[in-house]
Design a protein around this motif. Structure first.
Motif, mmCIF file in Angstrom:
data_model
loop_
_atom_site.group_PDB
_atom_site.id
_atom_site.type_symbol
_atom_site.label_atom_id
_atom_site.label_comp_id
_atom_site.label_asym_id
_atom_site.label_seq_id
_atom_site.Cartn_x
_atom_site.Cartn_y
_atom_site.Cartn_z
ATOM 1 N N ASN A 23 4.970 -23.288 21.153
ATOM 2 C CA ASN A 23 4.423 -22.550 22.288
ATOM 3 C C ASN A 23 4.027 -21.129 21.886
ATOM 4 N N ARG A 123 11.080 -23.563 28.715
ATOM 5 C CA ARG A 123 9.627 -23.700 28.822
ATOM 6 C C ARG A 123 9.226 -24.724 29.860
ATOM 7 N N ILE A 154 9.377 -19.838 31.266
ATOM 8 C CA ILE A 154 7.938 -20.026 31.431
ATOM 9 C C ILE A 154 7.721 -20.989 32.597
ATOM 10 N N LEU A 156 4.844 -22.360 35.962
ATOM 11 C CA LEU A 156 3.468 -22.526 36.405
ATOM 12 C C LEU A 156 3.353 -22.119 37.870
ATOM 13 N N GLU A 210 0.076 -19.424 34.132
ATOM 14 C CA GLU A 210 1.347 -19.577 33.438
ATOM 15 C C GLU A 210 2.049 -18.230 33.481
#
Length: 218
Positions: A23, A123, A154, A156, A210
């Motif tokens: 990533n 993530r 992380i 969305l 993101e």
């Protein structure tokens, strides 16, 4: 998503969420956290992420948890590692060359299992969970990690009405509410990623950011 549905995804190889490269946000923002290289890092709902190898290569012992035995098996096989395997209660511990993966239910994990981890990298865990499990997830994460732990989260952010998750939309306001009294949460970056995600555009998503956040255990 139910446990059975998650197992079915791995069984049928429907794992579009798995990235075939480390990533980019991990590479860019992990060094800004100033976490000592010898600090063990916890990776929840780890899948077979290559990010674990990157963290290990920075000097961190890595310990993760993953429900799917297929994902755990494939991680070690694809990394050309031969793990030792032992049953510990209802969980199975796989270990090789600085990386430990527990196979089983995240909520069955205890602080002793994560071997002194004082950093976290999420993530794709929080965004894999439906709304009714997110508070329980963050509560358990806070129980697993000692005070002062830091890490990256992380998420969305997209119109949830436009696509059925996972991955789910977990906007920053919801993250802050989930972190309240557990973690300090600071925004590091917000990136428009829809142009790079044709599979989401095809499903009708019109906006997607993101979010990269720093977590600090209170």
């Amino acid at each position: 998503m139910s446990d059975a549905a998650w197992h079915d995804r791995w069984q049928d190889n429907r794992i579009g969420f798995h990235a075939d490269a480390v990533n980019a946000h991990l590479i860019a923002y992990w060094p800004t956290l100033d976490i000592d290289a010898q600090t063990p890092v916890f990776v929840p709902l780890a899948g077979k992420s290559l990010d674990m190898l990157w963290l290990r290569d920075q000097g961190h012992p890595v310990v993760g948890i993953e429900l799917s035995p297929i994902a755990v098996r494939d991680f070690f096989a694809e990394a050309d590692l031969e793990p030792s395997i032992e049953q510990v209660g209802e969980l199975q511990r796989w270990h090789a060359n600085g990386i430990t993966l527990w196979c089983g239910d995240y909520f069955a994990l205890c602080a002793q299992n994560i071997e002194g981890a004082a950093a976290v990298y999420d993530r794709a865990a929080l965004i894999a969970l439906p709304p009714d499990l997110r508070d329980r997830y963050m509560h358990h994460l806070a129980q697993l990690l000692p005070g002062g732990s830091a890490g990256l989260l992380i998420t969305l952010d997209y119109p949830q009405s436009e696509m059925k998750g996972p991955p789910f939309s977990v906007p920053q306001d919801e993250v802050r509410a989930l972190c309240a009294s557990r973690f300090a949460c600071n925004s590091l970056a917000s990136i428009d990623v829809l142009q790079h995600e044709p599979r989401f555009r095809e499903r009708g998503v019109t906006r997607m950011q993101e979010k990269v956040l720093r977590l600090s255990r209170l």
